[in-house]
Design a protein around this motif. Sequence first.
Motif, PDB file in Angstrom:
ATOM      1  N   ILE A  98      54.109  95.654 -15.340  1.00 19.65           N
ATOM      2  CA  ILE A  98      54.307  95.456 -16.951  1.00 19.65           C
ATOM      3  C   ILE A  98      53.151  95.628 -17.597  1.00 19.65           C
ATOM      4  O   ILE A  98      52.146  94.916 -17.405  1.00 19.65           O
TER       5      ILE A  98
ATOM      6  N   LYS B  73      50.073  93.009 -13.985  1.00 20.13           N
ATOM      7  CA  LYS B  73      51.373  92.487 -13.543  1.00 20.13           C
ATOM      8  C   LYS B  73      52.389  93.279 -13.071  1.00 20.13           C
ATOM      9  O   LYS B  73      52.716  94.274 -13.878  1.00 20.13           O
ATOM     10  N   TYR B  74      52.960  93.042 -11.686  1.00 21.68           N
ATOM     11  CA  TYR B  74      53.980  93.724 -11.295  1.00 21.68           C
ATOM     12  C   TYR B  74      55.133  92.971 -11.163  1.00 21.68           C
ATOM     13  O   TYR B  74      55.116  91.890 -10.985  1.00 21.68           O
ATOM     14  N   LEU B  75      56.355  93.462 -11.090  1.00 20.34           N
ATOM     15  CA  LEU B  75      57.724  92.808 -11.026  1.00 20.34           C
ATOM     16  C   LEU B  75      58.712  93.507 -10.002  1.00 20.34           C
ATOM     17  O   LEU B  75      58.821  94.662 -10.069  1.00 20.34           O
ATOM     18  N   LYS B  76      58.996  92.933  -8.942  1.00 17.90           N
ATOM     19  CA  LYS B  76      59.978  93.378  -8.098  1.00 17.90           C
ATOM     20  C   LYS B  76      61.335  93.482  -8.591  1.00 17.90           C
ATOM     21  O   LYS B  76      61.771  92.943  -9.524  1.00 17.90           O
ATOM     22  N   THR B  77      61.656  94.745  -8.012  1.00 18.01           N
ATOM     23  CA  THR B  77      63.181  94.905  -8.504  1.00 18.01           C
ATOM     24  C   THR B  77      64.171  94.918  -7.596  1.00 18.01           C
ATOM     25  O   THR B  77      63.808  94.620  -6.424  1.00 18.01           O
TER      26      THR B  77
ATOM     27  N   GLU C 161      59.219  97.936  -7.167  1.00 18.36           N
ATOM     28  CA  GLU C 161      58.686  97.234  -8.185  1.00 18.36           C
ATOM     29  C   GLU C 161      58.131  97.963  -9.327  1.00 18.36           C
ATOM     30  O   GLU C 161      57.921  99.163  -9.256  1.00 18.36           O
TER      31      GLU C 161
END
Length: 302
Positions: free
Chosen positions: A254, A294-298, A251
Amino acid sequence: GKEVIVANAIIAILTIGGQQLFSFFTFSCPCHVGQNLIYGLAFLGVPALILLIVGFALNNQTWRLVTGKRSPLQHEGTPNRLLQCKLTCFVLCSVTGRALVAPVTWLAVTLINGSFYVCAMSEYVSAYYFGGNPNTTASEHRKILAAFPCSQLVPPELSRARDEVILLLRYQSQVAGWLLIAVVAVTVFLSYCLASCFSPLSFLHFRYWTNYVHNEQDLFDEAMDQHSRLYAMQHVRKFFGFAPGSENVEEIRIPSLREWQAISGLAFLKLVDEEHYDYSLLHDWALKDSVDGKYLKTDETR
């Protein structure tokens, strides 16, 4: 040591090359009373002064003297002011010697070349040397002599006198150049002799000491680079959610608009407490703000 000799030789060679190019492309004597001296001395002295300043500025020891403070360890015993004074003088002489390589080379090569000196001093040559008309006034003599560096401005009947004056001035300039080289060479040799005589170290011990100092500085620079990289990586990881070069990043973080604004702009060292500083805006943000956002999965691990 050998590295100092090689560095000084490279500086001297670059200065000689620069002087030749500088003279070829930029020097043009005005051949006018009152202007020749200023123009010639400017080309002799200003580049030498600039090279001297650059020599001081590029030497790390200069900034150690400017920003250095007494070590806290030295407060434990009685301060030896005489020893500190001797050390400061030694470092200052060493820095000055290194800084003088380029300007002295410039002056020596320029004087041996002779063009700048001929331009600067032509109007001050005695009328005796070129058989001037005794009925000509002193101001007219100076006007005639000032035009000698420019062959196109000299009447045909004075061409022989011009050649004699130019030869005389080149002789003076080249003798001054070689005397400068001789004085510098003797001074450097005597300085090394005196330093060796008053040194408490033997020849081999001195070589060992110089090698140790060189190796210590190289290792310190390597460790400093690695330490600062690892320290900075902690702050970058906190801001983006991963460190550069990481594998299997699951992750990413952002950053918010406020956070982008917080790390943008200009920043100076910021005192955190009596012993520590914040080195940048990102550093300041990383130490103050908690890890959220905010975190975003990769999909790199798929």
